[in-house]
Design an enzyme around this catalytic site. Sequence first.
Site, mmCIF file in Angstrom:
data_model
loop_
_atom_site.group_PDB
_atom_site.id
_atom_site.type_symbol
_atom_site.label_atom_id
_atom_site.label_comp_id
_atom_site.label_asym_id
_atom_site.label_seq_id
_atom_site.Cartn_x
_atom_site.Cartn_y
_atom_site.Cartn_z
ATOM 1 N N HIS A 175 10.865 -28.400 11.545
ATOM 2 C CA HIS A 175 9.761 -29.246 12.014
ATOM 3 C C HIS A 175 9.655 -30.502 11.143
ATOM 4 O O HIS A 175 9.482 -31.613 11.654
ATOM 5 C CB HIS A 175 8.448 -28.455 11.957
ATOM 6 C CG HIS A 175 7.251 -29.307 12.235
ATOM 7 N ND1 HIS A 175 6.970 -29.831 13.479
ATOM 8 C CD2 HIS A 175 6.262 -29.758 11.415
ATOM 9 C CE1 HIS A 175 5.869 -30.559 13.421
ATOM 10 N NE2 HIS A 175 5.420 -30.534 12.182
ATOM 11 N N HIS A 180 9.100 -34.885 11.698
ATOM 12 C CA HIS A 180 8.555 -35.985 10.884
ATOM 13 C C HIS A 180 9.627 -36.877 10.258
ATOM 14 O O HIS A 180 9.473 -38.092 10.228
ATOM 15 C CB HIS A 180 7.650 -35.405 9.799
ATOM 16 C CG HIS A 180 6.421 -34.753 10.358
ATOM 17 N ND1 HIS A 180 5.352 -35.475 10.836
ATOM 18 C CD2 HIS A 180 6.111 -33.447 10.557
ATOM 19 C CE1 HIS A 180 4.415 -34.647 11.282
ATOM 20 N NE2 HIS A 180 4.861 -33.403 11.128
ATOM 21 N N SER A 240 10.239 -31.017 17.771
ATOM 22 C CA SER A 240 10.929 -30.008 16.959
ATOM 23 C C SER A 240 10.922 -28.646 17.646
ATOM 24 O O SER A 240 11.324 -27.653 17.054
ATOM 25 C CB SER A 240 10.272 -29.910 15.570
ATOM 26 O OG SER A 240 8.897 -29.595 15.684
HETATM 27 FE FE LIG Z 1 3.732 -31.575 11.476
#
Ligand SMILES: [Fe+2]
Length: 295
Positions: A175, A180, A240
């Site tokens: 993730h 990000h 993700s």
């Molecule tokens: Fe997050």
Amino acid sequence: MEVKTKQPLLSDHVDMRLVAVDADEAISDRNAIVELDPDHPGFRDREYRKRRNQIAQLAMNFQPGDQIPDAPYTAEEHQVWRTIWKALGPAHQRHACAEYLSSLRRLSFDSDRIPQLREVNEKVQAISGFRLEPVAGLVQPRVFLENLANGVFLCTQYIRHHSTPLYTPEPDVVHEIVGHGVTLASERLAELNRLFGEAVKRATAQDALDRLSRVYWFTIEFGALREGESVKAYGTGLLSSAGEMEEMGDAELRPLDIEAASHLEYDPTHFQPVLFCAESFEAMYQTLRQYLIRW
Ligand SMILES: [Fe+2]
């Protein structure tokens, strides 16, 4: 690090997921930093728990400015990455927004092994100035969000348990990096993250922090936008998770309304039933930017 008892661990930055630290135990036994809930997929796997503790320890020893130590991933964990990547590749082509796909190409990950944060940082920093820094836990939403103002993204370094490659009950390195890390390699998305940090610094009241956290959730984590006739994802939680991207069509799409998002409660344990969808990337960027600057 100052340690307090039973604080929530990183969670998904703005919500509270299930990982917790028992600080008393952490002090008495440095090998048991991370506690997993009994229903966590890795709860009965001693080796996995040991590695989670090792990786948490790396983060606890880390000082800003140091080179980030490489996490000791096993061959089995690299296999988890390969399995996830295989599912994400086609999902990204169908559901990711153009801005994301262009950042993904810039970072050009190796699909065979989990990239180390150190390697991701070299590329992301050169593009947007943002850097990822590992944290073991004890990060409150305010701490997480305020760090964004300084171009620092506090993130986890462990990967989910190999028995559930397409599911994780908590944010993991997939993730963090696929979501990000990639979006922070977009100058405009990185700028929005920075503006969130600055807004949170100005928002001293708890209610204001809560509202900004919800806006972060419904935009940076779970935002959608239109590209022509299609609905695409720019939110890291969607990008993700191949499963959640494929289910985006089932969500109720609401026009992007930041004020409404700031008041809407959400449940992080299920696919999101409501997504706020901007008319375009540019519309999302301008609307969110103006909102954050005004704080
Ligand atoms: Fe997050």
